[in-house]
Structure formats: C-alpha cells, structure tokens
Design a protein around this motif. Structure first.
Motif, PDB file in Angstrom:
ATOM      1  N   ARG A 130      -0.560  12.208  -5.912  1.00 55.71           N
ATOM      2  CA  ARG A 130       0.171  10.929  -6.025  1.00 55.71           C
ATOM      3  C   ARG A 130      -0.639   9.845  -5.320  1.00 55.71           C
ATOM      4  O   ARG A 130      -0.946   9.961  -4.145  1.00 55.71           O
ATOM      5  N   ILE A 131      -0.942   8.813  -6.080  1.00 54.98           N
ATOM      6  CA  ILE A 131      -1.839   7.776  -5.567  1.00 54.98           C
ATOM      7  C   ILE A 131      -1.127   6.440  -5.370  1.00 54.98           C
ATOM      8  O   ILE A 131      -0.441   5.939  -6.255  1.00 54.98           O
ATOM      9  N   LEU A 132      -1.319   5.898  -4.168  1.00 52.34           N
ATOM     10  CA  LEU A 132      -0.908   4.511  -3.927  1.00 52.34           C
ATOM     11  C   LEU A 132      -2.129   3.650  -4.204  1.00 52.34           C
ATOM     12  O   LEU A 132      -3.191   3.863  -3.612  1.00 52.34           O
ATOM     13  N   LEU A 133      -1.970   2.718  -5.116  1.00 54.26           N
ATOM     14  CA  LEU A 133      -3.084   1.840  -5.456  1.00 54.26           C
ATOM     15  C   LEU A 133      -2.897   0.514  -4.725  1.00 54.26           C
ATOM     16  O   LEU A 133      -1.812  -0.057  -4.750  1.00 54.26           O
ATOM     17  N   VAL A 159      -0.518   7.379 -10.526  1.00 56.00           N
ATOM     18  CA  VAL A 159      -0.293   6.210  -9.666  1.00 56.00           C
ATOM     19  C   VAL A 159       1.219   6.085  -9.437  1.00 56.00           C
ATOM     20  O   VAL A 159       1.985   5.964 -10.392  1.00 56.00           O
ATOM     21  N   VAL A 160       1.635   6.120  -8.171  1.00 54.94           N
ATOM     22  CA  VAL A 160       3.074   6.059  -7.881  1.00 54.94           C
ATOM     23  C   VAL A 160       3.524   4.690  -7.393  1.00 54.94           C
ATOM     24  O   VAL A 160       4.724   4.394  -7.368  1.00 54.94           O
ATOM     25  N   CYS A 161       2.566   3.850  -6.995  1.00 59.65           N
ATOM     26  CA  CYS A 161       2.950   2.517  -6.515  1.00 59.65           C
ATOM     27  C   CYS A 161       1.717   1.621  -6.467  1.00 59.65           C
ATOM     28  O   CYS A 161       0.613   2.105  -6.245  1.00 59.65           O
ATOM     29  N   GLU A 162       1.920   0.329  -6.697  1.00 57.88           N
ATOM     30  CA  GLU A 162       0.831  -0.638  -6.577  1.00 57.88           C
ATOM     31  C   GLU A 162       1.169  -1.636  -5.472  1.00 57.88           C
ATOM     32  O   GLU A 162       2.150  -2.373  -5.603  1.00 57.88           O
ATOM     33  N   GLU A 163       0.376  -1.620  -4.408  1.00 56.67           N
ATOM     34  CA  GLU A 163       0.518  -2.670  -3.403  1.00 56.67           C
ATOM     35  C   GLU A 163      -0.438  -3.766  -3.864  1.00 56.67           C
ATOM     36  O   GLU A 163      -1.609  -3.796  -3.508  1.00 56.67           O
ATOM     37  N   ALA A 164       0.043  -4.612  -4.754  1.00 58.80           N
ATOM     38  CA  ALA A 164      -0.808  -5.615  -5.397  1.00 58.80           C
ATOM     39  C   ALA A 164       0.082  -6.738  -5.916  1.00 58.80           C
ATOM     40  O   ALA A 164       1.315  -6.626  -5.900  1.00 58.80           O
ATOM     41  N   CYS A 165      -0.542  -7.808  -6.386  1.00 60.32           N
ATOM     42  CA  CYS A 165       0.248  -8.911  -6.959  1.00 60.32           C
ATOM     43  C   CYS A 165       0.946  -8.438  -8.225  1.00 60.32           C
ATOM     44  O   CYS A 165       2.062  -8.858  -8.525  1.00 60.32           O
ATOM     45  N   THR A 166       0.259  -7.570  -8.995  1.00 59.44           N
ATOM     46  CA  THR A 166       0.925  -6.926 -10.129  1.00 59.44           C
ATOM     47  C   THR A 166       1.533  -5.623  -9.592  1.00 59.44           C
ATOM     48  O   THR A 166       1.168  -4.539  -9.993  1.00 59.44           O
ATOM     49  N   GLY A 167       2.442  -5.780  -8.666  1.00 59.35           N
ATOM     50  CA  GLY A 167       3.077  -4.643  -8.004  1.00 59.35           C
ATOM     51  C   GLY A 167       4.065  -5.168  -6.976  1.00 59.35           C
ATOM     52  O   GLY A 167       4.740  -6.182  -7.210  1.00 59.35           O
ATOM     53  N   ARG A 177       3.587   1.834   5.039  1.00 60.67           N
ATOM     54  CA  ARG A 177       5.018   2.007   4.703  1.00 60.67           C
ATOM     55  C   ARG A 177       5.176   2.517   3.267  1.00 60.67           C
ATOM     56  O   ARG A 177       5.898   3.497   3.029  1.00 60.67           O
ATOM     57  N   LEU A 178       4.467   1.882   2.336  1.00 60.51           N
ATOM     58  CA  LEU A 178       4.605   2.269   0.928  1.00 60.51           C
ATOM     59  C   LEU A 178       4.070   3.683   0.690  1.00 60.51           C
ATOM     60  O   LEU A 178       4.626   4.450  -0.097  1.00 60.51           O
ATOM     61  N   TYR A 179       2.995   4.016   1.380  1.00 59.48           N
ATOM     62  CA  TYR A 179       2.420   5.370   1.271  1.00 59.48           C
ATOM     63  C   TYR A 179       3.509   6.401   1.601  1.00 59.48           C
ATOM     64  O   TYR A 179       3.653   7.411   0.909  1.00 59.48           O
ATOM     65  N   VAL A 200      -4.783   7.023  -1.022  1.00 65.67           N
ATOM     66  CA  VAL A 200      -4.797   5.593  -1.359  1.00 65.67           C
ATOM     67  C   VAL A 200      -6.106   5.261  -2.083  1.00 65.67           C
ATOM     68  O   VAL A 200      -7.179   5.667  -1.633  1.00 65.67           O
ATOM     69  N   ILE A 201      -5.998   4.562  -3.177  1.00 63.74           N
ATOM     70  CA  ILE A 201      -7.204   4.023  -3.815  1.00 63.74           C
ATOM     71  C   ILE A 201      -7.182   2.514  -3.635  1.00 63.74           C
ATOM     72  O   ILE A 201      -6.204   1.845  -3.992  1.00 63.74           O
ATOM     73  N   TYR A 202      -8.255   2.029  -3.032  1.00 65.84           N
ATOM     74  CA  TYR A 202      -8.380   0.607  -2.732  1.00 65.84           C
ATOM     75  C   TYR A 202      -9.246  -0.003  -3.822  1.00 65.84           C
ATOM     76  O   TYR A 202     -10.442   0.258  -3.897  1.00 65.84           O
ATOM     77  N   ASN A 203      -8.612  -0.753  -4.689  1.00 67.18           N
ATOM     78  CA  ASN A 203      -9.297  -1.253  -5.880  1.00 67.18           C
ATOM     79  C   ASN A 203      -9.642  -2.732  -5.691  1.00 67.18           C
ATOM     80  O   ASN A 203      -8.774  -3.534  -5.336  1.00 67.18           O
TER      81      ASN A 203
END
Lengths: 83, 430
Positions: B277-280, B303-311, B357-359, B367-370
């Motif tokens: 399970r990946i937090l992007l 991908v289980v969650c995006e900590e991003a603007c599109t997320g 927190r999201l992780y 975590v994948i840091y894109n």
C-alpha cells in the motif's frame, strides 16, 4: 483479447437513455470513450458482451426515441503506452 | 458530433490540431483505465465524464455564458471556488497533464521548466483546450516562480488575475491572504456584475464543503484492508472534481461510495491480498497525467492515498459554515486555504506531519515521493521529508518524472525493487 461490442450514439443523451434501460434490465455494460477506429467523434459509446447484442437491439426497437448510430463488434488490443 | 465541432469552432479552437488530440485521448484513457478488472459500476459515470471531456461540460459552460454568466479558469487549490460560485460564476480547473501541449508551451517558455506549466501554457497557445477557450478570466497565483512568470506571458493571450499567496504562515500572512481573497471577490463581482451576499457566500461554502465531504468519504473507503477501488480511479475522480458540475459530482460520487462501502462489507477488493500500500506525495497530477499511478499499479503496488493538490490538499478540512457577515466569511476562507501545506511555504513542517499522519491513517506500507522535473520547492523539500520518515522507519523513495514515456521501464524496475523490499520487511516483521 476478448471481443467487445460497442454501441455508438449520435449524442450523449441517447447513450444515457440506453444506459437507463440496460440498468433496468440488469444487462451488464460499460460506458467507454468511442474508439477512433469506429468513429471520429469524441463521445461516449457503450460496451456490452457480443452475446447480448440481440437484447440491446430489442430495446432499441422498442424505444424509438433512443437513437443509435451503429453497433460494432471488434477485437480491441490494448497498447502499452509506457514501454 | 457535428454540434461540438460548431461549438469548438465558435470558441476559436484549432480544429485540425484538436482532432489530433481527440485521436489520442480516448485510446489512452481506454488502455489505461478500461483494462482494469473488477471496477465498480459507479466508475461508469467517470468514464462518461472523460468520454465527454470536450463535449458536454463545454456545452454547459457555453450555455452559462450565453445567459450572461462568466467562467473562471484556475490552476491551483488556493483559488477559492466559493467566491466564484457566490457570484454565479463557474470555476474550472485547467488541464496541463499531457506531453501533447509541451512543444507549444516551449515556444514562449524556457525548456527547463516543469511540464505542468509548459503544458498549461501550450494548451492555451495551441487553441486545443476548450476549457481555456471558455474561460472569461484565468486566475493564477504565486505558488512558484515558474507559474508567477508564466502568468505574465499567458496574460498576453487571455485576461488574467493573479492572487498573491504569502510564502509564510504568520498571522500577518493570514490577514494578507484574506485581503487577497477580498480583492479577488471585487474582481469577480466586476466581471460577473453580481454582488456577493452573505447568503450566497454561505450557500456556496456549504456546497464546496459538501464536495470536500464526499471526497473524504471516497478516501475513507481507501483506508480499508480490502481496497474497493484502485488509486488510478481515485485520482481520476479527484481530477474530475476540479471541473465537473459540483452538484452532479457530489451525487455521483456519493452513489459510487455507496457501492464501495458495500464492497468493503463483502470483502471485495480490486487488488490481491498483501499488495504493498503506497502513500503518494508530491506535485499535482493534472488530467490526463495518470502515469505514476499506472506504473505503480502495474508494477505490483496499490496507491491508497495522495498527499497532493490532486488529493488530500484539495479537500481536507472544511471552511467554517457559521459565518455571520461577509468579513467573517473571508476570514473563514483565508483560515481554511492558508491551512494547505503547499511546498511554497517556508517553513513547511505541517506537510511532514500530514504525510506521517496519512501514512498511518491509510495503513500504508511505503511512501513514493513524486516530483515533476524543475519543481524546486517539492524537490528540495524531499530532504526534510525523507529525514523525518527515516526517523519514523517509514520506507520512502523519490521518483522524478515528466509526462514522457521513455523512463517508464526504469521507473518500473525501481518500483518493483521498492515493493519487494517492502514485502520482505513485512515478512521479517512477522
């Protein structure tokens, strides 16, 4: 690759009208962008199992207000874009 | 679809070039999305939205404009939709997620700039994006130097308003952003000819909050052990949220969530058990940038969650609905928007706290840091994030990539190694 039957429409509202009927009759379908090989339009089509084509033709026959611009069965191979 | 060609023509689009785009997009979407197995039936709505991406919604925008309404195009989660809607305007997020537009962007921008900016500017210059062509005004912001300077160039082609976003989070910065929202409000009122009232602002704050609530509901479904939806589909839904009619979007996404929650009850998953399970986290992914999610989910991860603007940055935290006058409304908006932990802020410890927190919330394994190339704020912030994650024992990997296809093989290899490492760690832990 499995064969798929695409139903094409002159407008999205015809597609949605057919979707409603397919739902009522519990016929499995997928809304899809229309493949370029079938039409130059950028619009929706509906994918069904080729074996269910006769059921769809029946629905279209019974519902004259739903316009269909073509029914095509094709074997569509997915392209690997990121290769 | 002759009516759309007429419509596109009326929007002064380059029909021939647009036709080239239409040739690629449906096939690209079909191969990336329609090949997924066991998708929820509710995804049919999103298939529909994408199929009609340059059709139905553009027609709706056109009808709104014919009735005297105005359309505002924006590029960032800091532009408050509530203000636009409260003056009966329509806000749409603009595209910039395809290589298709990059060469046109490079005609006026330096090559060593992020693909998002180049593609956005290229989409306008090439006359192939009907959303740009439908916008009566574009709203930019100062979240990065590249965008800030690009607005000056884009402003030569289309009316542009730029909101000055503070780069720190002191009390005076909150006050400053409140003033910026007020300036934007006046601009919106001028263009639409409609005064924003307490009632209209209250109503739209509630509506946009409802959109946030349904996105949170979708994301909550992704916290489940059995994932009822892919990350790729969830990303698409978030991207669509930026430009779809909000009421329709809320209704359809709620219907999808009903189905997803039913799937969770029945233990139906779209991934096999033990899929990492990946937090992007990282830079925004404008439509149709689905590359990283596609690579992750075809390399053995989910991908289980995006900590991003599109997320999560787009929908977490609500605007206070209990406002008593316009001034408190602007304050509530400023408080909510300034809470977003964009990498443009310094310092930006809040983002690191969010990632950890999201992780935990999404029960992620890594975590994948894109990052997009030349996105300095996000690329530089990686060090602070990595140091913090290392301390927590959270596996993290950075991948920098643009919209091109050439590096996919290399990324796949790195992803597979990362997922293998995660799986081995899990086995050792048992």
């Amino acid at each position: 690759m499995r064969k798929q039957t695409y139903i094409l429409f002159p407008s999205h509202s015809d597609g949605l009208a057919l979707e409603k009927k397919l739902k009522e009759k519990s016929i499995k379908y997928i809304i899809s962008p229309t493949p370029r090989s079938l039409s130059k339009c950028c619009g929706i089509s509906i994918i069904i199992d080729p074996e269910l084509q006769y059921l769809v033709e029946e629905i279209v026959e019974q519902n004259k207000d739903i316009e269909v611009s073509g029914i095509h069965t094709i074997e569509k191979k997915a392209r690997n874009w990121f290769k | 679809m002759a009516d759309y060609r007429e419509l596109w023509d009326s929007l002064d689009m380059d029909l021939e070039k647009h036709d080239q785009l239409c040739e690629v997009l449906p096939e690209f979407y079909g191969d990336i999305y329609m090949t997924q197995e066991n998708r929820a039936e509710g995804m049919n709505y999103f298939n529909f939205v994408v199929s009609e991406i340059h059709g139905l919604r553009i027609k709706e925008l056109n009808e709104h404009r014919k009735d005297g309404g105005k359309v505002f195009g924006s590029f960032c989660v800091f532009v408050p939709d509530e203000v636009i809607m409260a003056a009966d305007g329509i806000g749409v997020g603009l595209c910039g997620g395809s290589d298709f537009w990059v060469p046109d962007g490079e005609k006026v921008l330096p090559r060593n700039m992020c693909p998002l900016i180049k593609a956005s500017v290229g989409a306008k210059l090439s006359g192939t994006c009907p959303y740009f062509q439908s916008a009566d005004m574009l709203v930019g912001e100062t979240t990065c130097d590249g965008k800030k300077k690009a607005w000056e160039i884009l402003g030569e082609y289309t009316p542009m308003h730029v909101m000055d976003l503070p780069q720190m989070k002191r009390e005076k910065d909150y006050t400053h952003f409140k003033e910026e929202i007020n300036t934007f409000k006046e601009k919106v009122e001028d263009l639409t000819g409609n005064k924003i009232t307490l009632e209209s602002l209250k109503e739209k704050i509630k509506l946009v909050n409802d959109k946030r609530r349904v996105l949170q509901r979708l994301y909550d479904a992704r916290k489940s052990d059995k994932l009822p939806i892919s990350g790729k589909d969830s990303l698409l839904i978030t991207q669509v949220a930026f430009y779809d009619d909000p009421n329709r979007f809320i209704q359809k996404t709620n219907e999808l969530c009903d189905e997803l929650e039913e799937r969770i009850e029945k233990n139906i998953s779209v991934f096999k058990d033990d899929t990492p399970r990946i937090l992007l986290t990282g830079t925004p992914m404008a439509i149709p940038n689905w590359k990283m999610h596609h690579l992750i989910e075809t390399s053995g991860g989910a991908v289980v969650c995006e900590e991003a603007c599109t997320g999560t940055k787009y929908f977490e935290r609500l605007v206070d609905e209990n406002i008593t006058d316009l001034d408190s409304g602007l304050q509530a908006l400023s408080d909510r928007y300034m809470g977003i932990n964009c990498a443009c802020f310094s310092p930006n410890e809040g983002r690191i706290e969010d990632i950890i927190r999201l992780y935990k919330e999404y029960n992620a394994d890594g975590v994948i840091y894109n990052s997009l190339p030349f996105c300095h704020t996000y690329a530089i912030e990686y060090k602070k994030v990595k140091d913090a994650l290392d301390k927590e024992g959270i596996p993290v990997m950075m991948i920098e990539s643009d919209y091109s296809m050439q590096d996919a093989g290399q990324i796949n290899t790195r992803l597979e190694a990362f997922f293998e490492m995660i799986s081995m760690n899990k086995e050792l832990a048992i």
